[in-house]
Structure formats: C-alpha cells, structure tokens
Write a protein that holds these residues in place. Structure first.
Motif, mmCIF file in Angstrom:
data_model
loop_
_atom_site.group_PDB
_atom_site.id
_atom_site.type_symbol
_atom_site.label_atom_id
_atom_site.label_comp_id
_atom_site.label_asym_id
_atom_site.label_seq_id
_atom_site.Cartn_x
_atom_site.Cartn_y
_atom_site.Cartn_z
ATOM 1 N N ILE B 71 51.349 46.633 43.831
ATOM 2 C CA ILE B 71 51.193 46.549 42.447
ATOM 3 C C ILE B 71 50.069 47.298 41.944
ATOM 4 O O ILE B 71 49.294 46.538 42.980
ATOM 5 N N THR B 72 50.152 47.485 40.524
ATOM 6 C CA THR B 72 48.632 48.606 40.276
ATOM 7 C C THR B 72 47.320 47.605 40.532
ATOM 8 O O THR B 72 46.820 48.774 40.988
ATOM 9 N N PRO B 73 46.988 46.633 40.081
ATOM 10 C CA PRO B 73 45.726 46.029 40.359
ATOM 11 C C PRO B 73 45.692 46.240 41.458
ATOM 12 O O PRO B 73 43.853 46.995 42.319
ATOM 13 N N PHE B 74 46.631 45.785 42.451
ATOM 14 C CA PHE B 74 45.949 46.465 44.052
ATOM 15 C C PHE B 74 46.176 48.105 44.958
ATOM 16 O O PHE B 74 45.968 47.854 45.747
ATOM 17 N N THR B 75 46.562 49.179 43.706
ATOM 18 C CA THR B 75 46.199 50.071 44.328
ATOM 19 C C THR B 75 45.815 50.725 42.776
ATOM 20 O O THR B 75 45.503 52.031 43.135
ATOM 21 N N THR B 76 44.517 49.659 42.645
ATOM 22 C CA THR B 76 44.000 51.025 41.768
ATOM 23 C C THR B 76 42.532 50.023 42.193
ATOM 24 O O THR B 76 41.564 50.559 43.112
ATOM 25 N N THR B 77 42.506 49.199 40.941
ATOM 26 C CA THR B 77 40.583 47.979 41.265
ATOM 27 C C THR B 77 40.945 47.907 43.219
ATOM 28 O O THR B 77 39.376 47.673 43.297
ATOM 29 N N ARG B 78 41.817 47.481 43.316
ATOM 30 C CA ARG B 78 41.268 46.463 44.734
ATOM 31 C C ARG B 78 40.378 47.408 45.932
ATOM 32 O O ARG B 78 39.922 47.328 46.516
ATOM 33 N N CYS B 79 41.122 49.161 45.843
ATOM 34 C CA CYS B 79 40.879 49.543 47.139
ATOM 35 C C CYS B 79 40.009 51.072 45.820
ATOM 36 O O CYS B 79 40.311 52.248 46.832
ATOM 37 N N TYR B 105 53.752 42.197 33.909
ATOM 38 C CA TYR B 105 53.195 40.662 35.492
ATOM 39 C C TYR B 105 53.126 39.517 33.934
ATOM 40 O O TYR B 105 52.274 39.239 34.681
ATOM 41 N N ALA B 106 52.946 39.496 32.828
ATOM 42 C CA ALA B 106 52.015 38.280 32.720
ATOM 43 C C ALA B 106 52.019 37.059 32.413
ATOM 44 O O ALA B 106 51.722 36.577 32.603
ATOM 45 N N SER B 107 54.006 37.084 33.063
ATOM 46 C CA SER B 107 53.693 35.409 33.717
ATOM 47 C C SER B 107 52.889 35.581 34.855
ATOM 48 O O SER B 107 52.977 34.012 35.511
ATOM 49 N N LEU B 108 52.497 36.273 35.908
ATOM 50 C CA LEU B 108 51.299 36.408 36.785
ATOM 51 C C LEU B 108 50.197 36.437 36.789
ATOM 52 O O LEU B 108 49.219 35.699 37.097
ATOM 53 N N GLY B 109 49.086 36.339 35.682
ATOM 54 C CA GLY B 109 48.014 36.030 35.177
ATOM 55 C C GLY B 109 47.575 36.997 35.648
ATOM 56 O O GLY B 109 47.728 37.679 36.028
ATOM 57 N N PRO B 110 46.658 37.220 34.694
ATOM 58 C CA PRO B 110 46.050 38.269 35.156
ATOM 59 C C PRO B 110 44.602 39.154 36.122
ATOM 60 O O PRO B 110 44.571 39.935 35.959
ATOM 61 N N THR B 111 45.521 37.899 37.120
ATOM 62 C CA THR B 111 45.761 39.004 38.276
ATOM 63 C C THR B 111 46.311 40.250 38.761
ATOM 64 O O THR B 111 45.483 41.364 39.922
ATOM 65 N N HIS B 112 47.163 39.951 38.264
ATOM 66 C CA HIS B 112 48.538 41.213 37.706
ATOM 67 C C HIS B 112 48.534 41.750 37.053
ATOM 68 O O HIS B 112 49.155 42.778 36.972
ATOM 69 N N HIS B 113 47.629 41.780 35.942
ATOM 70 C CA HIS B 113 47.553 42.536 34.798
ATOM 71 C C HIS B 113 46.971 44.221 34.963
ATOM 72 O O HIS B 113 45.649 44.044 35.998
ATOM 73 N N SER B 114 46.817 44.710 34.524
ATOM 74 C CA SER B 114 46.409 46.146 34.508
ATOM 75 C C SER B 114 46.226 47.006 33.787
ATOM 76 O O SER B 114 46.879 47.379 33.082
ATOM 77 N N LEU B 115 44.937 46.205 32.462
ATOM 78 C CA LEU B 115 44.853 46.741 31.063
ATOM 79 C C LEU B 115 42.804 47.480 31.530
ATOM 80 O O LEU B 115 42.592 47.871 30.392
ATOM 81 N N GLU B 116 42.352 48.091 32.826
ATOM 82 C CA GLU B 116 41.656 48.831 33.229
ATOM 83 C C GLU B 116 42.244 49.771 32.952
ATOM 84 O O GLU B 116 40.383 50.577 33.617
ATOM 85 N N ASP B 117 43.180 49.977 33.662
ATOM 86 C CA ASP B 117 43.170 51.688 34.735
ATOM 87 C C ASP B 117 42.978 53.429 34.091
ATOM 88 O O ASP B 117 41.796 53.931 34.964
ATOM 89 N N PHE B 118 43.161 53.178 32.664
ATOM 90 C CA PHE B 118 42.869 54.658 32.347
ATOM 91 C C PHE B 118 41.201 55.004 31.994
ATOM 92 O O PHE B 118 40.856 55.609 32.391
ATOM 93 N N ALA B 119 40.947 53.483 32.205
ATOM 94 C CA ALA B 119 39.190 53.416 31.738
ATOM 95 C C ALA B 119 38.396 54.112 33.024
ATOM 96 O O ALA B 119 37.396 55.037 32.889
ATOM 97 N N ILE B 120 38.847 53.255 34.310
ATOM 98 C CA ILE B 120 38.276 53.357 35.199
ATOM 99 C C ILE B 120 38.599 54.920 35.858
ATOM 100 O O ILE B 120 37.522 55.705 36.113
ATOM 101 N N PHE B 121 39.413 55.229 35.618
ATOM 102 C CA PHE B 121 39.977 56.470 36.736
ATOM 103 C C PHE B 121 39.645 57.889 35.769
ATOM 104 O O PHE B 121 39.615 58.907 36.203
ATOM 105 N N ARG B 122 39.701 57.641 34.044
ATOM 106 C CA ARG B 122 38.483 58.809 33.216
ATOM 107 C C ARG B 122 38.110 59.462 34.183
ATOM 108 O O ARG B 122 37.470 60.803 33.504
ATOM 109 N N GLU B 243 48.552 50.369 26.419
ATOM 110 C CA GLU B 243 48.878 48.719 26.769
ATOM 111 C C GLU B 243 47.717 48.821 27.525
ATOM 112 O O GLU B 243 47.645 48.636 29.070
ATOM 113 N N HIS B 244 46.323 48.729 27.373
ATOM 114 C CA HIS B 244 45.276 48.703 27.799
ATOM 115 C C HIS B 244 44.243 49.009 27.595
ATOM 116 O O HIS B 244 44.581 48.679 25.752
ATOM 117 N N SER B 245 43.183 48.348 27.924
ATOM 118 C CA SER B 245 41.878 47.948 26.908
ATOM 119 C C SER B 245 41.525 48.869 25.669
ATOM 120 O O SER B 245 41.896 50.267 25.977
#
Lengths: 279, 312
Positions: B71-79, B105-122, B243-245
């Motif tokens: 799941i995206t946050p765990f394969t990006t910001t988590r590591c 994963y809107a129903s799972l809440g922000p722990t499971h959203h990924s709206l920062e990944d482009f910014a970080i990896f750029r 669909e990103h910040s």
C-alpha cells in the motif's frame, strides 16, 4: 604486498593488521577523518574476511559469483579503504588524496560504481544487512553460488531495520549470510548497553533464529573456529565479536573520545611506536 | 488496476527469470498464479518495509529485477530513507509499486492516503515517477519500467477502475495520449484522476459549449517538456489535475517548467489542499471534498475561460 591470500598465515596477518592500523591512524592525522576508535575495533575482522574468507578477485571485482562483503558500519570506511587498497582493488597510492576536495575517500564508502571492491554505499546505519540479505537471496534465486558477509556495529543494532532483516533471513532460511557484530560496547555518545538495552546480544540473535558464536574479535584463531564450526549450519550466522574500541594503541583503547578525535603528530608517533612501525 | 498489475507481473515473470515480486504482507490471493508458476520469485517480506526495500536493492545489485509491492504510504514514506539511499543513490533498477494511491483508500483515513509522493520523489535524483491512468496504461508502463534500468516508482489505483482509453492507445513511460481533442483549453491529467478530467471535458462540450482538449500523461518525472512546448503553443490556458497535494506535485512541476522557459500562458493547478481529511468516505466523495472531481474541474475550466476572455 600480501595480495595472494593463500600465502598468508595468521602470524603474517597480525603484522598486516598492525601496518593497516598505522595507515588508518596516519590518514586520520593527515586528513582529520574521525571514527578512529570504530575503525580500529573492526580492523581485525576486515583483515580476516578479506585475506581468509572472501572468494573475490580484485582483478575481476564485479564477477557475478563473487562473495559479497558489506561494511554496514559505514563510518569505519577509513579502515575498509586501506584493506581494499592493500588487497589490490586499487593502488595504495590512490589514498594519497584522502579527504581532499573531490576525493572518493572520506568518511563513508562511495557507491560501487565509483570504487572497485565496494558493494554498498553505507553510512546510514541499518542498511547493510537488508541489502546483504537481498544479495544472499539473489544467490539462491538466480542459482549463482556465493556467500554474503557483513560487519555491523553494536550501536547499529539500535536500528529497527536490522531486526526486520534478522527475522526475514531466518524465515527464509538463508544459510549463505554471515554477519559479524563489532561489539566494542560503545556507540557515539555512550555505552551501547546503556543507550538502548542491547545485552544479552548473543541471546537476542539466537532468539531471532540465527546461529550465533561469541568470540574475541581480535583473535584470528577464534574467527577461524567460529566460521569453520558453523559452516554447514542451515541458519544465517551471527558472530558476536567482542572487541575493544581503539584496539592496538594503549591511549585510544576503550576511550570513546576517539570516536570523533583525531591524533596530533606526537600521538601518531606514539601510536607508531606501540604498533612497532618505523614511521 | 490491481488485477491488471498481478496479471502483467505473472506474464512477465514467465519470460524474465530475473523478475522477483516482494510483497509487504498484502495481496496473497492476488498473486496465486505467480506463486504457482514461480514460487521462488514471490516473497512475502512481512510488515517490515524498510528491510523489504533494502532487500530489493540488494537483489537488484546482484542482477535481479525486484518489484516491491504494498500500500502506497508503506512503500514510499515508511521506507523513504531506504528508497533514497539503497535504491536511488545506488541507481538500482528497483520498481516500487504503490497500490491504492491518492485517495483510493479514502475510507481508511489519511494513514492510507498518498498525496505527497510526487513531491517527495521529485526531489530524489535518478527516480522516475509514474502514475498510469488505467489498466492498459499500467501494463504499458510496467513493461517499460522492467525493460529499462532506472529506479522507478509506479503509483497505481485499487481495483475496478474502468479503462479510459482503448488498450491499443496505451503508451510507455514519459509519453502522453490525447483522450479528447479540443481547441479552447488544455486539461492535462496525470494518474487515475484522468477519468474525472475526461468526464468534465465531455460535460463542458455537451452542456457549456466549451471544447477542451484532454491530454493524459503517465509520468511526473522525467517531465515531457516537448509536450509542454506544444501545448503552450496551441492553448492559452493549461489546467493540470492530479490526485496529489498542490504542493510539489505535477502541476507545480509544469508551472515551474513554464516559468523557467519564459512561457507566460495561464496555468491552473488542481490538486488536494494542504490539509488531512478527518472524515471517511468513498474515493468519489473524497475527490469532491478536495474539489478535484469532474464538477469541480468543470467549474475551474469555466472560471479560467472567463478570466482568459476578460484579459483579452
């Protein structure tokens, strides 16, 4: 000098270790590179791996079936650079620009593409073991028989990723992975058993499913025994190497000031004398 | 998209012995075929993503082609540090796949959203950032990523997204497709939000007499700057949707590229606001909350057209 490892007996290795210790100390003096204590505590391990264990050919440093060695405690790179040069991966004279602007030789290893003999650009702790585990698993998946070795620091075992890797290695029954933990009982700012509760370190690795041996990390005989006794064990192997930070120079031994201090000319001369090196 | 991913990986693994799938304890049933076909090349690395990323880097350095999946946050910001150091710094061909990206994963809440990944990896050297818009687009970029040698991050949706375009139009990394031809304004959409952009364009044409061109792009980095030149020459206004910040995202990348090239066209960037979402709901609902759904795009285009004509 000692480029053919087969010709080297343990007595000769001891002399070689003294020479390399002196070079590391001298480089620290000349370039102001720190982590001297950390370098001296793991230097015997590095010498043993590079001259007695690793199936490597400095002339074919990227051979697909070579053994891999990762210095996971990347801040001891000054020791690794001296070892790699002496072992023939690049000329010892390359180290003359150590620490200069534009030099490859600083406090941590560069990426493998920039220096022969380097397998991973460590420096951030807790990375070497997962990467080494990936390499060990790749050997099995791709059917290329080689082994992977890594040296970790005791302070490094603070990192959660070390224990994540320990669990996966054990779950996957990875037998071609051996680590040595340079257990010098110090980390940057305090005793490694006080900063986080590390002890009993051997039991921790045993509990994680590893084959553990606990040795004097400055004794080549004990290293030899730890490796040969367990070479057929199907588990991943951890050697808890009890070491002395700053080993080899009386006024550096077990004095954590030498994590960051660098020696002046007088101290260098004193160290040379103790190591029996004609400076 | 998720099923297309599993299917494509299984197909590729059949012909490429270097391909290994590492999963962070998800998708067990999803990869049943792969596990049956090549058991040694599926590895559940457990809920230990930092180690999984390091393992992937080690495998890649030894000549394998690992694909890391969770799941995206765990394969990006988590590591993130493992991605930055082990993968990007070593410039190793690891393919990092984040599933359920954006607001999937809107129903799972922000722990499971990924709206920062482009910014970080750029900001991380060597990284390719890829966001396919539908299943055929995902298959095309996945094949491309494994044919190439660059560290690649692929952000995918969940399951059940409808194809936006016919499979034969799908393009590889760095390329774009015109989904709707138009003349008044260009809507440039990246990732699965493209479906909203197309919906908006159809509404604008049918109900509002506006003819937008919709260009779908699947790559945030490297950015196709040639495409931007062509769009700037053809359209006074370019509107980006993601669909990103809005901070550090695709739109900002386009805007800064325009600015540095001296292109003075109007640019409007639609993305999520700088806030976490404290309520749950469907992805469709979350898109309305962040005002990146089709009606919001319609409104933004109408507004842009008014501003543009007032400026003339």
């Amino acid at each position: 000098m000692h480029s053919d490892p087969k010709a080297v007996d343990l007595k000769t290795l001891e002399q070689l270790a003294r020479t390399l210790r002196y070079r590391v100390i001298k480089t620290s003096h000349l370039s102001g590179t720190p982590h001297l204590g950390s370098c001296l505590s793991c230097l015997d391990l590095l010498v043993y791996f590079y001259w007695q264990i690793l199936k490597i050919d400095p002339k074919d440093a990227r051979a697909a079936d070579r053994d891999r060695f990762i210095l996971s405690k990347g801040h001891a790179a000054p020791a690794l650079f001296q070892v790699l040069a002496e072992r023939g991966f690049f000329p010892v004279s390359d180290l003359e620009n150590y620490g200069d602007d534009g030099s490859l030789f600083g406090e941590h290893p560069p990426t493998p593409g920039y220096l022969p003999g380097i397998e991973a650009a460590t420096g951030s702790l807790g990375h070497g073991l997962p990467m080494g585990l990936g390499m060990a698993l790749a050997s099995r998946i791709s059917g290329k028989p080689y082994s992977v070795y890594a040296v970790l620091s005791d302070g490094e075992c603070n990192e959660g990723s070390v224990w994540e890797a320990a669990m996966l290695a054990s779950a996957q029954k990875v037998s071609n992975l051996t680590i040595a933990i340079d257990y010098n009982k110090w980390q940057a700012t305090g005793r490694s058993n006080e900063v986080l509760n590390l002890a009993p370190l051997g039991d921790k690795w045993r509990a994680f499913g590893w084959c553990v041996s606990e040795i004097n990390g400055h004794s080549f005989e004990e290293m030899q025994k730890a490796i040969s006794d367990n070479k057929d064990d199907p588990r991943p192997k951890a050697i808890i190497a009890n070491t002395i930070k700053g080993r080899g120079v009386s006024f550096m031994e077990d004095d954590n000031n030498w994590h960051y201090r660098t020696p002046n000319a007088e101290e260098l001369e004193k160290a040379a004398k103790e190591l029996g090196i004609a400076a | 998209m998720r099923n297309a991913f599993a299917d494509e990986i299984t197909k590729m693994a059949a012909t490429d012995p270097r391909l290994v799938l590492l999963s962070g304890d998800i998708g067990n049933r999803l990869f049943d075929k792969l596990r049956a076909q090549s058991p040694e090349r599926f590895m559940n690395c457990g809920v230990a993503e930092a180690n999984m990323m390091g393992v992937a880097a080690g495998m890649a350095s030894a000549g394998l082609r690992p694909v890391v999946y969770t799941i995206t946050p765990f394969t990006t910001t988590r590591c993130l540090e493992q991605i930055r150091v082990d993968v990007a710094y070593h410039n190793l061909p690891v393919v990092i796949v984040g599933t359920g990206s954006g607001l999937s994963y809107a129903s799972l809440g922000p722990t499971h959203h990924s709206l920062e990944d482009f910014a970080i990896f750029r900001a991380i050297p060597h990284m390719q950032i890829v966001a396919p818009y539908d299943a055929p687009s995902l298959r095309a970029v996945l094949r491309d990523a494994l044919a190439g040698k660059k560290p690649t991050y692929i952000r995918i949706g969940k399951k059940g997204e409808k194809d936006i375009l016919p499979p034969e139009t799908a393009v590889g990394i760095g390329k774009s497709v015109v989904a709707r031809e138009g003349r008044d304004i260009c809507i440039l959409a990246v990732g699965t939000i493209a479906s909203e952009a197309v919906k908006a364009a159809d509404t604008l044409k049918k109900n509002h007499g506006i003819s937008p061109e919709v260009v779908l792009i699947n790559t945030v980095k490297p950015l196709d700057t040639g495409l931007l030149d062509r769009l700037a020459a053809k359209f006074k206004t370019v509107l980006t949707v993601e669909e990103h910040s809005k901070i550090g995202g695709f739109g900002e990348h386009v805007a800064s590229t325009f600015a540095q090239k001296g292109i003075r066209n109007q640019i409007i960037c639609m993305g999520t606001r700088d806030e976490f979402m404290h309520v749950v709901g469907s992805q469709e609902y979350a898109r309305t909350v962040y005002e990146i759904d089709a009606p919001s795009i319609v409104k933004a285009v109408q507004q842009a057209m008014t501003t543009a004509s007032a400026a003339e």
